[in-house]
Scaffold this motif. Structure first.
Motif, short mmCIF file in Angstrom:
data_model
loop_
_atom_site.label_atom_id
_atom_site.label_comp_id
_atom_site.label_asym_id
_atom_site.label_seq_id
_atom_site.Cartn_x
_atom_site.Cartn_y
_atom_site.Cartn_z
N VAL A 1 0.84 -1.20 0.00
CA VAL A 1 0.00 0.00 0.00
C VAL A 1 0.87 1.25 0.00
O VAL A 1 2.06 1.20 0.30
N THR A 2 0.23 2.38 -0.30
CA THR A 2 0.81 3.68 -0.09
C THR A 2 -0.23 4.55 0.58
O THR A 2 -1.41 4.19 0.63
N SER A 3 0.19 5.69 1.11
CA SER A 3 -0.72 6.57 1.85
C SER A 3 -0.02 7.90 2.08
O SER A 3 1.12 8.10 1.66
N TRP A 4 -0.71 8.79 2.80
CA TRP A 4 -0.06 9.99 3.30
C TRP A 4 1.11 9.51 4.17
O TRP A 4 0.96 8.55 4.94
N PRO A 5 2.28 10.11 4.08
CA PRO A 5 3.47 9.60 4.77
C PRO A 5 3.32 9.38 6.28
O PRO A 5 3.93 8.47 6.83
N SER A 6 2.49 10.18 6.95
CA SER A 6 2.37 10.02 8.41
C SER A 6 1.69 8.71 8.82
O SER A 6 1.76 8.32 9.97
N LEU A 7 1.07 8.01 7.88
CA LEU A 7 0.44 6.72 8.18
C LEU A 7 1.39 5.54 8.00
O LEU A 7 1.04 4.40 8.31
N LYS A 8 2.59 5.80 7.51
CA LYS A 8 3.57 4.75 7.20
C LYS A 8 3.76 3.80 8.39
O LYS A 8 3.66 2.58 8.24
N THR A 9 4.06 4.33 9.56
CA THR A 9 4.32 3.49 10.73
C THR A 9 3.07 2.72 11.15
O THR A 9 3.14 1.53 11.46
N ASP A 10 1.92 3.39 11.14
CA ASP A 10 0.66 2.71 11.49
C ASP A 10 0.42 1.52 10.55
O ASP A 10 0.02 0.44 10.99
N LEU A 11 0.62 1.74 9.27
CA LEU A 11 0.38 0.68 8.28
C LEU A 11 1.39 -0.46 8.45
O LEU A 11 1.01 -1.64 8.41
N LYS A 12 2.65 -0.12 8.66
CA LYS A 12 3.66 -1.16 8.88
C LYS A 12 3.33 -1.96 10.15
O LYS A 12 3.46 -3.19 10.16
N ASN A 13 2.92 -1.27 11.22
CA ASN A 13 2.56 -1.96 12.45
C ASN A 13 1.35 -2.87 12.27
O ASN A 13 1.20 -3.85 13.01
N ALA A 14 0.50 -2.57 11.28
CA ALA A 14 -0.66 -3.41 10.99
C ALA A 14 -0.31 -4.53 10.01
O ALA A 14 -1.18 -5.29 9.61
N GLY A 15 0.97 -4.59 9.60
CA GLY A 15 1.42 -5.69 8.75
C GLY A 15 1.46 -5.39 7.27
O GLY A 15 1.70 -6.28 6.45
N ALA A 16 1.22 -4.13 6.89
CA ALA A 16 1.26 -3.76 5.47
C ALA A 16 2.70 -3.53 5.02
O ALA A 16 3.59 -3.26 5.82
N HIS A 17 2.89 -3.62 3.72
CA HIS A 17 4.17 -3.28 3.09
C HIS A 17 3.99 -1.90 2.47
O HIS A 17 3.41 -1.78 1.39
N TRP A 18 4.45 -0.85 3.15
CA TRP A 18 4.24 0.52 2.72
C TRP A 18 5.33 0.94 1.74
O TRP A 18 6.51 0.67 1.95
N VAL A 19 4.92 1.61 0.66
CA VAL A 19 5.85 2.16 -0.33
C VAL A 19 5.44 3.59 -0.65
O VAL A 19 4.28 3.95 -0.50
N ASP A 20 6.40 4.38 -1.08
CA ASP A 20 6.13 5.77 -1.46
C ASP A 20 6.00 5.82 -2.98
O ASP A 20 6.97 6.08 -3.68
N GLU A 21 4.80 5.54 -3.48
CA GLU A 21 4.52 5.53 -4.91
C GLU A 21 3.20 6.24 -5.16
O GLU A 21 2.33 6.30 -4.28
N GLU A 22 3.04 6.75 -6.38
CA GLU A 22 1.85 7.51 -6.75
C GLU A 22 0.56 6.71 -6.58
O GLU A 22 -0.43 7.20 -6.03
N CYS A 23 0.56 5.49 -7.03
CA CYS A 23 -0.63 4.64 -6.95
C CYS A 23 -0.18 3.19 -6.87
O CYS A 23 0.68 2.76 -7.64
N VAL A 24 -0.74 2.45 -5.94
CA VAL A 24 -0.40 1.05 -5.74
C VAL A 24 -1.69 0.23 -5.82
O VAL A 24 -2.72 0.62 -5.26
N CYS A 25 -1.62 -0.90 -6.51
CA CYS A 25 -2.76 -1.81 -6.56
C CYS A 25 -2.30 -3.19 -6.13
O CYS A 25 -1.32 -3.72 -6.66
N ASP A 26 -2.99 -3.76 -5.16
CA ASP A 26 -2.67 -5.09 -4.65
C ASP A 26 -3.97 -5.90 -4.58
O ASP A 26 -4.78 -5.71 -3.67
#
Length: 188
Positions: free
Chosen positions: A130-155
Motif C-alpha cells: 500500500v501507499t498513503s499519506w506519509p504520516s500513516l507509514k508506521t501505522d500501516l507497517k505496524n498493521a502488517g502492510a508493506h508501505w511504499v512511497d509511490e503515486e498509486c499502488v494496486c494489490d
C-alpha cells in the motif's frame, strides 16, 4: 459499453465530516463519468462537511446511512482521506464492518491519503502493498502492510494513493479495478 466501463456498477463512497473534498469529488466525477451509480454513505444523516486542507469546504448530502446498507449491494468502495474523516470512521463499528465486508466479499476498494486509517481498523492490510499519506507509514507497517512511497499502488483489488496530486492515477486505477469486479484474493 466501451466508453462507460462501469455501466450498471454501483460504487459506495464512505465518508463523514472532515473529508478532503477533492479526494471525494474527483473520484466521484471520474467514476460517475465511467457510468457508475455513485452513492454517498456515512454514519451521519443529512449533510457532511468537506474540507479544503484546513479550511471548510462544501456540505454534501448523504445518500444512505451506513447502518442501512450492505456491501453486497455495491460493486466497489472509495475511501477519501482528510484527517478527521477516517479518524471518525475508524471509531464507528458499522463503518468498520462495512469496509471489512468488501474485503470478505472480494470486492475492489480504493483508499487515498489518510483514508487507509479505516483499513487498519478493519484489519485488512496484513501483507498488502500500500501507499498513503506519509504520516500513516508506521501505522500501516505496524498493521502488517508493506508501505511504499509511490503515486498509486494496486494489490489484488486494493487501490491506494498518497495525496490529491495522485488523483489522476488513483481514479484511473480505481475505475479499472471496479470494472474487473470480484478479486478472489481480496479477503480480510
Amino acid at each position: 459499453m466501451a466508453d462507460q466501463p462501469l455501466h450498471n456498477k454501483k460504487i459506495a463512497f464512505l465518508a463523514t465530516d472532515g473529508f478532503e473534498q477533492v479526494e471525494l469529488t474527483k473520484p466521484w466525477e471520474a467514476i460517475q463519468e465511467a457510468g457508475a451509480n455513485v452513492v454517498l454513505v456515512s454514519p451521519k444523516d443529512g449533510k457532511i462537511q468537506g474540507m479544503n486542507h484546513d479550511e471548510k469546504g462544501d456540505l454534501f448530502t448523504v445518500d444512505e446511512n451506513v447502518r442501512s446498507v450492505a456491501a453486497e449491494n455495491f460493486d466497489g468502495l472509495v475511501l477519501p482521506g482528510g484527517v478527521a474523516n477516517p479518524d471518525s470512521l475508524r471509531m464507528d463499528e458499522d463503518s468498520v464492518q462495512f469496509v471489512r465486508d468488501f474485503f470478505d466479499q472480494g470486492k475492489p476498494v480504493a483508499a487515498i491519503c489518510h483514508g487507509l486509517w479505516t483499513l487498519i481498523e478493519a484489519d485488512v492490510v496484513l501483507d498488502r502493498k500500500v501507499t498513503s499519506w506519509p504520516s500513516l507509514k508506521t501505522d500501516l507497517k505496524n498493521a502488517g502492510a508493506h508501505w511504499v512511497d509511490e503515486e498509486c499502488v494496486c494489490d489484488e483489488g486494493l487501490v491506494t494513493s498518497r495525496n490529491p496530486d495522485d488523483l489522476p492515477a488513483f481514479c484511473q486505477k480505481a475505475i479499472e479495478e471496479f470494472s474487473e469486479g470480484k478479486h478472489a484474493a481480496q479477503t480480510a
